[in-house]
Write a protein that holds these residues in place. Structure first.
Motif, mmCIF file in Angstrom:
data_model
loop_
_atom_site.group_PDB
_atom_site.id
_atom_site.type_symbol
_atom_site.label_atom_id
_atom_site.label_comp_id
_atom_site.label_asym_id
_atom_site.label_seq_id
_atom_site.Cartn_x
_atom_site.Cartn_y
_atom_site.Cartn_z
ATOM 1 N N LEU A 1 2.400 8.453 -0.276
ATOM 2 C CA LEU A 1 1.518 9.544 -0.686
ATOM 3 C C LEU A 1 1.459 10.637 0.369
ATOM 4 O O LEU A 1 1.511 11.830 0.052
ATOM 5 C CB LEU A 1 0.116 9.006 -0.970
ATOM 6 C CG LEU A 1 -0.021 8.175 -2.236
ATOM 7 C CD1 LEU A 1 -1.331 7.405 -2.234
ATOM 8 C CD2 LEU A 1 0.096 9.054 -3.468
ATOM 9 N N ARG A 2 1.375 10.236 1.617
ATOM 10 C CA ARG A 2 1.293 11.214 2.709
ATOM 11 C C ARG A 2 2.563 12.057 2.776
ATOM 12 O O ARG A 2 2.505 13.286 2.866
ATOM 13 C CB ARG A 2 1.066 10.488 4.042
ATOM 14 C CG ARG A 2 1.015 11.427 5.241
ATOM 15 C CD ARG A 2 0.799 10.674 6.533
ATOM 16 N NE ARG A 2 1.808 9.664 6.801
ATOM 17 C CZ ARG A 2 3.028 9.911 7.268
ATOM 18 N NH1 ARG A 2 3.436 11.151 7.492
ATOM 19 N NH2 ARG A 2 3.867 8.922 7.520
ATOM 20 N N MET B 1 0.842 -1.176 0.000
ATOM 21 C CA MET B 1 0.000 0.000 0.000
ATOM 22 C C MET B 1 0.893 1.247 0.000
ATOM 23 O O MET B 1 1.977 1.227 0.551
ATOM 24 C CB MET B 1 -0.894 0.009 1.224
ATOM 25 C CG MET B 1 -1.713 -1.232 1.389
ATOM 26 S SD MET B 1 -3.410 -0.934 1.014
ATOM 27 C CE MET B 1 -4.119 -2.397 1.718
ATOM 28 N N ARG B 2 0.352 2.297 -0.574
ATOM 29 C CA ARG B 2 1.150 3.512 -0.746
ATOM 30 C C ARG B 2 0.754 4.631 0.217
ATOM 31 O O ARG B 2 0.999 5.803 -0.064
ATOM 32 C CB ARG B 2 0.997 4.008 -2.181
ATOM 33 C CG ARG B 2 1.625 3.101 -3.217
ATOM 34 C CD ARG B 2 1.526 3.731 -4.599
ATOM 35 N NE ARG B 2 2.416 3.093 -5.527
ATOM 36 C CZ ARG B 2 2.028 2.285 -6.512
ATOM 37 N NH1 ARG B 2 0.760 2.035 -6.701
ATOM 38 N NH2 ARG B 2 2.914 1.748 -7.309
ATOM 39 N N PHE B 3 0.182 4.317 1.338
ATOM 40 C CA PHE B 3 -0.285 5.357 2.266
ATOM 41 C C PHE B 3 0.847 6.294 2.682
ATOM 42 O O PHE B 3 0.727 7.516 2.579
ATOM 43 C CB PHE B 3 -0.899 4.749 3.531
ATOM 44 C CG PHE B 3 -2.085 3.889 3.273
ATOM 45 C CD1 PHE B 3 -3.206 4.383 2.630
ATOM 46 C CD2 PHE B 3 -2.100 2.575 3.699
ATOM 47 C CE1 PHE B 3 -4.316 3.594 2.409
ATOM 48 C CE2 PHE B 3 -3.205 1.773 3.488
ATOM 49 C CZ PHE B 3 -4.307 2.277 2.842
ATOM 50 N N ASP C 1 -6.966 2.039 -6.928
ATOM 51 C CA ASP C 1 -6.066 1.043 -7.523
ATOM 52 C C ASP C 1 -4.601 1.428 -7.337
ATOM 53 O O ASP C 1 -3.763 0.574 -7.062
ATOM 54 C CB ASP C 1 -6.354 0.875 -9.016
ATOM 55 C CG ASP C 1 -7.635 0.111 -9.288
ATOM 56 O OD1 ASP C 1 -8.283 -0.363 -8.335
ATOM 57 O OD2 ASP C 1 -7.987 -0.020 -10.475
ATOM 58 N N TYR C 2 -4.296 2.712 -7.473
ATOM 59 C CA TYR C 2 -2.923 3.164 -7.279
ATOM 60 C C TYR C 2 -2.527 3.054 -5.807
ATOM 61 O O TYR C 2 -1.437 2.576 -5.488
ATOM 62 C CB TYR C 2 -2.758 4.610 -7.770
ATOM 63 C CG TYR C 2 -1.345 5.106 -7.612
ATOM 64 C CD1 TYR C 2 -0.343 4.687 -8.480
ATOM 65 C CD2 TYR C 2 -1.004 5.981 -6.585
ATOM 66 C CE1 TYR C 2 0.968 5.133 -8.334
ATOM 67 C CE2 TYR C 2 0.299 6.435 -6.437
ATOM 68 C CZ TYR C 2 1.281 6.006 -7.304
ATOM 69 O OH TYR C 2 2.571 6.435 -7.156
ATOM 70 N N ILE C 3 -3.407 3.475 -4.916
ATOM 71 C CA ILE C 3 -3.100 3.424 -3.482
ATOM 72 C C ILE C 3 -2.787 2.006 -3.039
ATOM 73 O O ILE C 3 -1.843 1.780 -2.279
ATOM 74 C CB ILE C 3 -4.254 4.013 -2.645
ATOM 75 C CG1 ILE C 3 -4.395 5.517 -2.917
ATOM 76 C CG2 ILE C 3 -4.038 3.761 -1.155
ATOM 77 C CD1 ILE C 3 -5.621 6.147 -2.291
ATOM 78 N N VAL C 4 -3.551 1.027 -3.515
ATOM 79 C CA VAL C 4 -3.362 -0.357 -3.066
ATOM 80 C C VAL C 4 -2.439 -1.153 -4.000
ATOM 81 O O VAL C 4 -2.336 -2.372 -3.892
ATOM 82 C CB VAL C 4 -4.709 -1.089 -2.869
ATOM 83 C CG1 VAL C 4 -5.554 -0.384 -1.822
ATOM 84 C CG2 VAL C 4 -5.474 -1.234 -4.171
ATOM 85 N N GLU C 5 -1.762 -0.446 -4.903
ATOM 86 C CA GLU C 5 -0.727 -1.007 -5.776
ATOM 87 C C GLU C 5 -1.229 -2.029 -6.783
ATOM 88 O O GLU C 5 -0.504 -2.944 -7.164
ATOM 89 C CB GLU C 5 0.430 -1.578 -4.945
ATOM 90 C CG GLU C 5 1.109 -0.508 -4.100
ATOM 91 C CD GLU C 5 2.307 -1.017 -3.346
ATOM 92 O OE1 GLU C 5 3.269 -1.441 -4.006
ATOM 93 O OE2 GLU C 5 2.279 -0.986 -2.100
#
Length: 80
Positions: A6-7, A1-3, A55-59
Motif C-alpha cells: 500500500l505504501r 500484511m499489506r503495509f 480487513d484488507y490491510i491485514v489480508e
C-alpha cells in the motif's frame, strides 16, 4: 500484511508514514516486516489514509474497497 504494498503504491516513504503515525521510521519498518505488532489506532489511521479497510490491510479479504464508515476521524490530506 499489506503495509509495504500500500505504501509503495501510494508513493510514500517509510519516513513519511512514520511521521503521519507519529512514530520513528524504524518502528514503522518493524510493522512492515512483522517484527512488531501494530497498534489498532495506527491501523485505523492507515485504513483512512489508503482509503481501504483494516480487513484488507491485514489480508482477511482481497476486497480493497472500504466499508461504509460511520465517522471520519482523520483528514487524509492534512499531513501531505
Amino acid at each position: 500484511m499489506r503495509f509495504k504494498e500500500l505504501r509503495e503504491d501510494a508513493d510514500y516513504t517509510q519516513k513519511r508514514i512514520a511521521e503521519y503515525l507519529n512514530i520513528k521510521q524504524n518502528t514503522y519498518s518493524q510493522y512492515e516486516t512483522e517484527q512488531r505488532q501494530i497498534p489498532i489506532e495506527a491501523l485505523i489511521k492507515l485504513a483512512f489514509l489508503y482509503n481501504t479497510s483494516i480487513d484488507y490491510i491485514v489480508e482477511i479479504t482481497d476486497e480493497s474497497k472500504p466499508y461504509k464508515r460511520k465517522w471520519k476521524p482523520y483528514n487524509r490530506l492534512s499531513w501531505q
